[in-house]
Write a protein that holds these residues in place. Structure first.
Motif, PDB file in Angstrom:
ATOM      1  N   SER A 167      88.122  40.058  78.246  1.00 35.45           N
ATOM      2  CA  SER A 167      86.751  39.753  78.644  1.00 35.45           C
ATOM      3  C   SER A 167      86.787  39.473  80.134  1.00 35.45           C
ATOM      4  O   SER A 167      87.847  39.231  80.701  1.00 35.45           O
TER       5      SER A 167
ATOM      6  N   GLN B  48      91.772  43.381  72.342  1.00 37.38           N
ATOM      7  CA  GLN B  48      90.905  42.537  71.521  1.00 37.38           C
ATOM      8  C   GLN B  48      90.542  41.232  72.228  1.00 37.38           C
ATOM      9  O   GLN B  48      89.564  40.594  71.873  1.00 37.38           O
ATOM     10  N   HIS B  49      91.322  40.856  73.231  1.00 36.17           N
ATOM     11  CA  HIS B  49      91.089  39.584  73.916  1.00 36.17           C
ATOM     12  C   HIS B  49      90.590  39.748  75.346  1.00 36.17           C
ATOM     13  O   HIS B  49      90.469  38.772  76.070  1.00 36.17           O
TER      14      HIS B  49
ATOM     15  N   ALA C 213      86.141  43.992  83.825  1.00 34.11           N
ATOM     16  CA  ALA C 213      86.567  44.371  82.475  1.00 34.11           C
ATOM     17  C   ALA C 213      87.106  45.804  82.452  1.00 34.11           C
ATOM     18  O   ALA C 213      88.112  46.089  81.786  1.00 34.11           O
TER      19      ALA C 213
ATOM     20  N   THR D 205      79.662  36.582  80.812  1.00 37.71           N
ATOM     21  CA  THR D 205      80.929  37.082  80.286  1.00 37.71           C
ATOM     22  C   THR D 205      80.631  38.357  79.526  1.00 37.71           C
ATOM     23  O   THR D 205      79.688  38.404  78.723  1.00 37.71           O
TER      24      THR D 205
ATOM     25  N   GLN E 267      78.532  39.027  76.414  1.00 39.99           N
ATOM     26  CA  GLN E 267      79.019  38.139  75.354  1.00 39.99           C
ATOM     27  C   GLN E 267      78.485  36.723  75.516  1.00 39.99           C
ATOM     28  O   GLN E 267      78.199  36.053  74.541  1.00 39.99           O
TER      29      GLN E 267
ATOM     30  N   ASN F  46      82.543  41.946  77.424  1.00 35.62           N
ATOM     31  CA  ASN F  46      83.769  42.426  76.771  1.00 35.62           C
ATOM     32  C   ASN F  46      84.233  43.714  77.440  1.00 35.62           C
ATOM     33  O   ASN F  46      83.676  44.127  78.459  1.00 35.62           O
ATOM     34  N   THR F  47      85.231  44.378  76.863  1.00 32.04           N
ATOM     35  CA  THR F  47      85.792  45.573  77.488  1.00 32.04           C
ATOM     36  C   THR F  47      84.786  46.713  77.617  1.00 32.04           C
ATOM     37  O   THR F  47      84.892  47.527  78.522  1.00 32.04           O
TER      38      THR F  47
END
Length: 147
Positions: A19, A16-17, A71, A32, A40, A34-35
């Motif tokens: 990036s 969940q965290h 990622a 940036t 983002q 996310n997975t």
């Protein structure tokens, strides 16, 4: 089973965290993701104002692709303890993550490109032939005649 459940819960919390951030070498672009590789954040540094739009777009895409690779590496590192680093599940996960081609970083300074050929010189006008005074046959030029 309790150990597997604990590792799965830990992996879920870490995912969940996750990036990844990447910037262009000249600092014009920072992205940036996310997975899943979704964008983002996107920010532009002062150098971005100096770049042509096509070069700026290339810098955004290059930084995003580098962040996506980071990622994906984080994702596989988090999942390896849960599903096993050499398991069929890990191989399946790795197959689902496309390996993007990493573009080369654009140069730090703008490069001015000129045409390979220099433009041809302007055409040379042929020299005027010596002027023949045809007016002699008729008594000279009209404007010199006294009236």
């Amino acid at each position: 089973m309790p150990e597997i459940a604990r590792r799965a819960a830990e992996a879920k919390a870490r995912l969940q965290h996750v990036s990844a951030t990447a910037s262009s070498a000249d600092g014009a672009v920072t992205v940036t993701v996310n997975t899943s590789g979704a964008l983002q954040e996107l920010s532009f540094g002062p150098r971005a104002d100096e770049l042509p739009r096509t070069r700026l777009a290339q810098a955004v895409l290059a930084a995003a692709k580098r962040a996506q690779v980071d990622a994906a590496q984080q994702l596989t590192a988090i999942m390896a303890p849960v599903i096993g680093p050499d398991s069929d599940a890990m191989h399946f996960l790795q197959e689902q993550i496309p390996a993007p081609e990493l573009p080369e970083e654009a140069e730090k300074a703008p490069r001015w490109e000129f045409a390979a050929e220099t433009p041809p010189p302007p055409p040379v006008r042929p020299a005027r032939p010596p002027r023949r005074d045809d007016d002699e046959d008729f008594g000279g030029p009209i404007l010199r005649r006294g009236l």
